[in-house]
Scaffold this active site. Structure first.
Site, PDB file in Angstrom:
ATOM      1  N   HIS A 130       0.873  -1.185   0.000  1.00  0.00           N
ATOM      2  CA  HIS A 130       0.000   0.000   0.000  1.00  0.00           C
ATOM      3  C   HIS A 130       0.909   1.233   0.000  1.00  0.00           C
ATOM      4  O   HIS A 130       2.018   1.190   0.545  1.00  0.00           O
ATOM      5  CB  HIS A 130      -0.841  -0.045   1.276  1.00  0.00           C
ATOM      6  CG  HIS A 130      -1.942   0.950   1.375  1.00  0.00           C
ATOM      7  ND1 HIS A 130      -1.714   2.262   1.698  1.00  0.00           N
ATOM      8  CD2 HIS A 130      -3.278   0.816   1.224  1.00  0.00           C
ATOM      9  CE1 HIS A 130      -2.884   2.900   1.740  1.00  0.00           C
ATOM     10  NE2 HIS A 130      -3.849   2.044   1.451  1.00  0.00           N
ATOM     11  N   ASP A 207       3.117  -4.349   8.153  1.00  0.00           N
ATOM     12  CA  ASP A 207       1.864  -3.610   8.005  1.00  0.00           C
ATOM     13  C   ASP A 207       0.737  -4.640   8.135  1.00  0.00           C
ATOM     14  O   ASP A 207       0.468  -5.406   7.210  1.00  0.00           O
ATOM     15  CB  ASP A 207       1.863  -2.941   6.624  1.00  0.00           C
ATOM     16  CG  ASP A 207       0.521  -2.318   6.280  1.00  0.00           C
ATOM     17  OD1 ASP A 207      -0.470  -2.577   6.992  1.00  0.00           O
ATOM     18  OD2 ASP A 207       0.455  -1.581   5.278  1.00  0.00           O
ATOM     19  N   GLN A 210      -4.422  -5.208   7.033  1.00  0.00           N
ATOM     20  CA  GLN A 210      -5.416  -6.098   6.411  1.00  0.00           C
ATOM     21  C   GLN A 210      -5.469  -7.476   7.053  1.00  0.00           C
ATOM     22  O   GLN A 210      -6.259  -8.316   6.622  1.00  0.00           O
ATOM     23  CB  GLN A 210      -5.123  -6.254   4.908  1.00  0.00           C
ATOM     24  CG  GLN A 210      -5.331  -4.998   4.100  1.00  0.00           C
ATOM     25  CD  GLN A 210      -6.790  -4.531   4.064  1.00  0.00           C
ATOM     26  OE1 GLN A 210      -7.708  -5.258   4.444  1.00  0.00           O
ATOM     27  NE2 GLN A 210      -7.012  -3.308   3.620  1.00  0.00           N
ATOM     28  N   LYS A 233     -10.312  -0.760  10.416  1.00  0.00           N
ATOM     29  CA  LYS A 233     -10.394  -1.973   9.602  1.00  0.00           C
ATOM     30  C   LYS A 233     -10.714  -3.177  10.477  1.00  0.00           C
ATOM     31  O   LYS A 233     -10.669  -4.330  10.030  1.00  0.00           O
ATOM     32  CB  LYS A 233      -9.086  -2.191   8.845  1.00  0.00           C
ATOM     33  CG  LYS A 233      -8.866  -1.126   7.760  1.00  0.00           C
ATOM     34  CD  LYS A 233      -7.724  -1.463   6.863  1.00  0.00           C
ATOM     35  CE  LYS A 233      -7.231  -0.274   6.062  1.00  0.00           C
ATOM     36  NZ  LYS A 233      -8.111   0.119   4.968  1.00  0.00           N
ATOM     37  N   CYS A 372      -4.730   2.421  -3.749  1.00  0.00           N
ATOM     38  CA  CYS A 372      -3.481   2.920  -3.134  1.00  0.00           C
ATOM     39  C   CYS A 372      -2.307   1.970  -3.384  1.00  0.00           C
ATOM     40  O   CYS A 372      -1.428   1.810  -2.514  1.00  0.00           O
ATOM     41  CB  CYS A 372      -3.638   3.164  -1.632  1.00  0.00           C
ATOM     42  SG  CYS A 372      -4.855   4.408  -1.244  1.00  0.00           S
TER      43      CYS A 372
END
Ligand code: PLP
Length: 418
Positions: A130, A207, A210, A233, A372
């Site tokens: 991202h 990261d 997700q 999220k 993104c």
């Protein structure tokens, strides 16, 4: 046996907790929300925790020596403890509240990066990141003279680890990688990446935007150095995120933002930073969003992340099947066993934005564009994809509806062109 009885969870029962999912849109079309990778919806329990805080417990934290401030502080710190347990962090002080994954990554790039990365050093990201996990490293490279490298992907959308090995060297300072791709749904082998990076003497930032709401996060099993998460999220409000790192790293890093709360003492020309976690929480923190995040974690834990992941795999399998039946649909990303509940695709002869618009008319909310991830889309050879993304509140019926709606959309386009 009834197919629904074999599902790992009961989506209908859970949907009842999400008022927004029973709304209708346009001319009375039921909403089908397939955009949870952009942001999830919130259950009543999280909304209730927010309302209850504002109605009965709200004051600024850590400052007032008064009853209400103590209440607010207790709830805020309980939320920190919930996050600690949720990601299996060794210590509460290692859990820093930020405003989202983007800020968490920028914190590391600015604070750790500026203090440790020099001209000629190297930072490795991946082509599937991202922009939040690309641009802060580009900015750091501009400031420091460091060189950026990127792990390529194969045609399945999986990282090529042999190429990663070739990129690693004694110059590598940091490897920045997502646990799950927000476009391909690829579940990356974090433990293996960390093992290889550490063997080369580099740190690893994960990261987890997700992955956190969809499969267990265990920062100790990953053995990573930095982990970034977004509340919105994972059923929580916008405006709260988390950065986790090991205490010795955080202790050695200079503060990111300066201001109130992050200091122990201030003189007119100097300051002494506070202890962790306050050192990285300048200003008034996202008090109520963090409390909402604590409630979201309780909600997710009550269902169980293993069940959520297993159910999402069932939804994803169904999505692959119905998309294949539509014909002329190209799905990006790895085989099902290595894929989270995110499916990006193109439809032959129809632009992704038109796909999204036609689906929207039928009440189906999907995302279209580059999500993104412009460099990833360049690698895939397309400028845009349509993306459906699931959570435990989606149903197999909704996926079937997606298939029918896409077939209709294709028909509309064929007629328009004729
Ligand atoms: N990383 C990934 C993989 C994402 O999918 C997103 C959001 O879509 C982000 C980072 C940025 O998260 P936020 O906008 O909450 O900071």
């Amino acid at each position: 046996m009834d197919a629904l009885a074999t599902l790992p969870l009961d989506p209908q029962a859970l949907r009842a907790d999400f008022p927004i999912l029973s709304t209708t849109i346009h001319d009375n079309v039921p909403l089908v929300y397939l955009d949870s990778a952009a942001t999830t919806q919130r259950p009543r329990q999280v909304i209730a925790a927010i309302v209850d805080t504002y109605e009965r417990h709200y004051a600024n934290v850590h400052r007032g020596i008064h009853w209400l401030s103590d209440q607010s502080t207790d709830l805020f710190e309980e939320a920190r403890e919930s996050v600690r347990a949720f990601i299996n962090a060794p210590a509460r002080e290692e859990v820093i509240f930020t405003h989202g994954t983007t800020e968490s990554i920028n914190l590391v790039a600015r604070s750790w990066g500026d203090a440790n990365v020099r001209t000629g050093d190297e930072i490795i990201a991946t082509v599937m990141e991202h922009h939040s996990n690309l641009v802060p490293w580009q900015q750091l490279a501009e400031r420091s003279g460091a060189v950026l490298r990127h792990i390529p992907i194969d045609d399945n959308g999986e990282l090529i680890l042999d190429e990663f090995d070739k990129l690693l060297s004694e110059r590598t300072r940091l490897v920045a990688v997502s646990a799950v791709s927000n476009v391909l749904g690829t579940i990356n082998p974090i433990e293996e990446i960390v093992r290889r990076a550490h063997a080369a003497g580099a740190l690893v930032l994960v990261d987890a935007a997700q992955s956190a709401a969809h499969m267990p996060t265990d920062v100790q099993r990953w053995n990573a150095d930095f982990v970034a998460i977004s509340g919105h999220k994972m059923l929580a409000p916008t405006g709260v995120g988390v950065l986790w790192s090991r205490r010795e790293l955080l202790d050695a890093m200079p503060p990111f933002l300066g201001g109130g709360s992050m200091i122990r003492r201030v003189k007119l020309d100097s300051f002494e930073p506070a202890d962790l976690p306050a050192k990285f929480e300048a200003g008034t923190p996202p008090i109520v969003p963090a409390i909402g995040l604590g409630a979201a974690i309780d909600y997710i834990n009550a269902i169980g992340l293993e069940k959520i992941h297993a159910y999402e795999q069932i939804l994803t399998r169904r999505a692959h099947d119905v998309l294949a039946d539509v014909g002329g649909v190209k799905i990006f990303g790895p085989p099902l066993e290595n894929k989270a509940g995110i499916v990006s695709f193109t439809v032959e002869g129809v632009h992704a934005h038109d796909v999204a618009q036609l689906l929207d008319r039928q009440g189906i909310a999907v995302r279209a564009g580059h999500h993104c991830t412009m460099p990833l889309h360049k690698r895939l050879g397309v400028t845009a994809t349509a993306r459906v993304s699931f959570y435990f509140y989606n149903t197999l019926d909704e996926i079937d509806l997606l298939g029918r709606a896409l077939a209709d959309a294709k028909g509309v386009f064929r007629r328009r062109k004729a």
